[in-house]
Design an enzyme around this catalytic site. Structure first.
Site: not given
Length: 355
Positions: A270, A318, A330
């Site tokens: 990520c 994240h 993402h």
């Protein structure tokens, strides 16, 4: 008298005893096996329970991945510092060797002249002109020799300090490499356990889970073919050209696999994706989610613009890249390639606009 004798009770011997013993042993073994099976029987999980556990395992793996990324970044800096210290120590050692050779030449010259000190040689001359000339030369030679000795002593002290610092850096590097190994094992363990749980699902349930991002919500499947149709034009409402370039890069990465620790170009995690997207725009971001959140201007949800970085969960584990219309691009988790997803599927804790 014989009539009043009690009859002898037969002992459990011979074949009767053996039969009884075997029967009891089998009964005990059967009972033990039954109890053991009951105690260690693995509970049957529903598909919903499996998905919930897998989500948590992937989330924990992602948290460990960001820790791994941070330690790896630090380890790279430590190794670079260690290499610089070693190079500097080698350079100083060479300088010291030059000083030593020079001092050796001076000592050899004194030996060839009979070992007479320069000051004594000056005193022995009877020519006044030679006396003054030799006195000046001897004074300069003495000063030069003393300076070289002092220089050699400084070099020795500096080398000792450099070697001490290098030793500390080496110890620090060993600790960081041990931590990297620990985090790597944790990540791989979580992923393996998640994959084992997923293997218990039916093909239909696995396909349904594959459509999810592993963060408790449905992601929008977007492969590279559809990415070409969705690629934004112009500024895509971004606050500047760099943000627009970062968004364009993120679109070009759609469909590429998630690989923990990866920063592109063929795969990403990520924070690796957001770092690569902004790097394509000439902006250098830190490596981890918990450092990227401080790499720019904080913006509120109402101020979001394409290119902004969105951070999720209380541990800031994240990150995604905002593309407008309440959506982001993402890298979700292993098995879920880079894709478009609504920003509401995870608890957002902050947003940053790189500058």
């Amino acid at each position: 008298m014989a009539a009043h004798r009690k009859p002898k009770q037969r002992s459990l011997g011979g074949s009767t005893a053996r039969t009884t013993a075997v029967t009891l042993a089998l009964a005990g073994a059967a009972g033990s096996t039954a109890l053991e099976g009951t105690a260690h029987a693995e509970p049957t999980l529903t598909p919903a329970q499996i998905k919930s556990k897998v989500d948590k395992l992937y989330h924990d793996a992602e948290t460990a991945t960001e820790t791994y990324n941070g330690v790896k970044e630090k380890s790279v800096r430590t190794k670079r510092s260690l290499d610089q210290l070693r190079d500097e120590a080698a350079r100083r050692t060479e300088q010291l060797n030059v000083e030593r050779r020079s001092l050796g030449s001076m000592a050899a010259a004194q030996y060839r002249s009979g070992g007479i000190e320069p000051a004594l040689q000056v005193a022995l001359t009877s020519d006044p002109d030679q006396y003054l000339e030799r006195a000046a030369v001897a004074g300069r030679a003495g000063e030069l020799q003393a300076a070289k000795v002092r220089g050699a002593q400084r070099q020795l002290a500096q080398i000792a300090r450099l070697r001490g610092a290098a030793g500390q850096r080496f110890g620090q590097l060993a600790q960081e490499e041990a931590e990297l190994k620990k985090q790597k094992e944790k990540i791989q363990g979580n992923i393996s356990e998640a994959e084992e749980l997923l293997s218990r699902l039916t093909g239909e349930d696995r396909a349904r889970y594959a459509a999810q991002d592993g963060h408790g919500g449905e992601g929008e499947r977007a492969d590279r073919a559809s990415a070409g149709r969705e690629l934004p034009r112009g500024s895509v409402g971004a606050p500047n050209a760099r943000a627009a370039q970062a968004v364009s890069f993120a679109y070009s990465a759609l469909g590429k696999p998630y690989v923990w620790g990866a920063t592109g170009p063929s795969s990403f995690d990520c924070s690796g994706l957001t770092q690569a997207a902004w790097r394509s725009a000439g902006v250098s971001l830190p490596r981890t989610t918990y450092t990227q959140i401080n790499a720019g201007q904080r913006v509120s949800r109402s101020q979001l613009a394409p290119g902004d970085l969105l951070f999720f969960y209380s541990g800031i584990s994240h990150v995604g890249l905002y593309i407008g219309d309440g959506k982001m691009i993402h890298a979700p988790r292993p098995g879920a390639p880079v894709r478009i997803a609504p920003i509401d599927q995870m608890p957002m804790v902050g947003a940053t606009r790189p500058v």
